[in-house]
Scaffold this active site. Structure first.
Site, short mmCIF file in Angstrom:
data_model
loop_
_atom_site.label_atom_id
_atom_site.label_comp_id
_atom_site.label_asym_id
_atom_site.label_seq_id
_atom_site.Cartn_x
_atom_site.Cartn_y
_atom_site.Cartn_z
N CYS A 77 0.75 -1.25 0.03
CA CYS A 77 0.04 0.04 -0.02
C CYS A 77 0.84 1.25 0.02
CB CYS A 77 -1.10 -0.08 1.02
SG CYS A 77 -0.17 -0.33 2.80
N ASP A 289 -7.34 5.73 -1.64
CA ASP A 289 -6.95 4.32 -0.81
C ASP A 289 -6.54 3.53 -1.88
OD1 ASP A 289 -7.07 2.43 0.93
OD2 ASP A 289 -9.24 2.66 1.41
N HIS A 291 -6.23 0.31 -0.88
CA HIS A 291 -6.47 -0.98 -0.50
C HIS A 291 -7.71 -1.33 -1.22
CE1 HIS A 291 -4.29 0.81 2.89
NE2 HIS A 291 -3.84 -0.42 2.95
#
Length: 403
Positions: A77, A289, A291
């Site tokens: 990430c 994000d 993820h």
């Protein structure tokens, strides 16, 4: 006709859901130096956020290093956030901050070229493969989680081999930005900083066979020359703004950074959970994000929809982990001078909140600053080792790049 109507109805529904995620507030929304009124400039705000390059976990790409993982889910990430902050710098460099992405619209050639730099392939200059393997030289095994500073160091080294973008990446040391060092790095002309050295045949490298660093597949010998001596700058400032959580005294100063026209975002997040922060509203940080695990794609046959986020997630600024890295992009020397003035007036003097130091001269107790340059690979091993001595800090890093 019904299919067309259904398509646009779906787009409207997504657009509405997209809006509902932001808090209803009279306070302005700041996104990478741009200010929006959420009640009167919703479409402009959403277009801006959606135009940022969104790099996420991917799966089913070729094994990293030939035998390594085929997905970065669960560990990549921060690497993806590093790709996003660099991607924003490249967009500003080639397309301008005002550029906007249009779904299913025709995009500039430079846009596609930028995306190709980040494809999940070993020969893409900023791919997850290149970043993960370069990270070994920073003490990180492939598959290990990274912090903001480590990613910044990886980007700094990879940028040396990227001739098309010709970007100078400066990573501040010890919470200190040295103006003299940055200007020394950005104002060095390419051919002055890399004089040709004799090859084994006695000819210069430029006159004889073109030499490439190791077997680096993305080095482009015919890259366009910069229009001026200043190399566009990505300035990264790793900071620790507290012990276990962010110290409240730094919050307003952090917000001020998002207001600056040079803002390129912030790397950070929560423990072992990285986000790319692009702005704020009130006490909420807005971020992209990584993820979200998506299949690896080949842009020759797949569209670019998966590289643009359709949501605006946000979190309380007080939940931010204190370890961050601020990013700023300065396309010209005037841009950098303006940033220095803003930092002095808006953070160092007005608020007296010294998130970091900004000094004119290189500190006398530091080792001398030597602007990084791309290693020149020659046919003789002795010349190669000499040219790479100052860049690679470990035998493992050298071996990785020589694969």
């Amino acid at each position: 006709m019904e299919a067309v109507l259904a398509k646009y109805e779906n787009q409207i529904n997504v657009f509405s859901d997209y809006l509902e995620e932001l808090p209803d507030s009279d306070e302005p929304v700041w996104i990478l130096g741009e200010c929006y009124n959420i009640k009167t400039e919703k479409s402009e705000l959403l277009s801006d956020v959606r135009s940022r390059l969104w790099f996420t976990y991917r799966k089913k790409f070729s094994p990293i290093g030939g035998t390594g993982p085929c997905s970065d889910a669960g560990w990549g990430c921060m690497l993806r956030c590093g790709q996003m902050i660099l991607g924003q710098a490249l967009v500003c460099r080639h397309l301008g901050r005002e550029w906007r992405w249009v779904s299913e619209g025709e995009q500039p050639t430079e846009y596609h070229r930028i995306l190709h730099c980040f494809l999940d392939k070993k020969d893409s200059c900023y791919s997850i493969h290149q970043m993960a393997q370069m990270g070994v030289g920073e003490g990180k095994s492939v598959g290990e989680w990274y912090g903001p500073n480590t990613v910044a160091q990886v980007l700094r080294k990879l940028a040396l081999f990227d001739e098309w973008n010709s970007l100078a990446v400066y990573v501040a040391m010890d919470n200190t930005v040295v103006i003299e060092d940055i200007k020394k790095q950005c104002l060095q002309a390419d051919r002055e900083s890399r004089p040709s050295r004799p090859s084994a045949s006695g000819e210069s490298a430029e006159q004889g066979c073109s030499s490439r660093p190791l077997a680096w597949p993305f080095s482009q010998p015919h890259a366009q020359e910069p229009s001026s001596r200043w190399r566009p700058l990505l300035l990264v400032i790793p900071l620790r703004m507290g012990i276990n959580s962010i110290n409240p005294i730094y919050i307003q100063a952090l917000k001020e950074c998002f207001k600056m026209p040079q803002s390129c975002g912030v790397l950070g997040g929560k423990p072992n959970l990285a986000y790319y922060f692009i702005g704020y509203i009130g006490d909420e940080l807005i971020y992209l994000d990584p993820h979200n695990t998506q299949p690896a794609v080949d842009l020759e046959s797949v569209d670019d929809q998966s590289y643009h986020c359709q949501r605006i997630p946000h979190m309380k600024i007080t939940s931010l982990d204190p370890s961050v890295a601020l990013g700023f992009f300065c396309k010209s020397e005037e841009d950098f001078d303006s940033w220095c003035n803003l930092i002095q007036q808006e953070i160092l003097k007005k608020r007296n909140l010294r998130m970091f130091e900004l000094v004119d001269k290189h500190p006398s107790h530091w080792p001398p600053f030597v602007p990084p340059t791309k290693p020149e690979v020659q046919t003789t091993g002795a010349e190669f080792i000499e040219s790479t001595d100052q860049l690679f800090e470990s035998e493992e890093e050298f071996e990785i790049l020589n694969v």
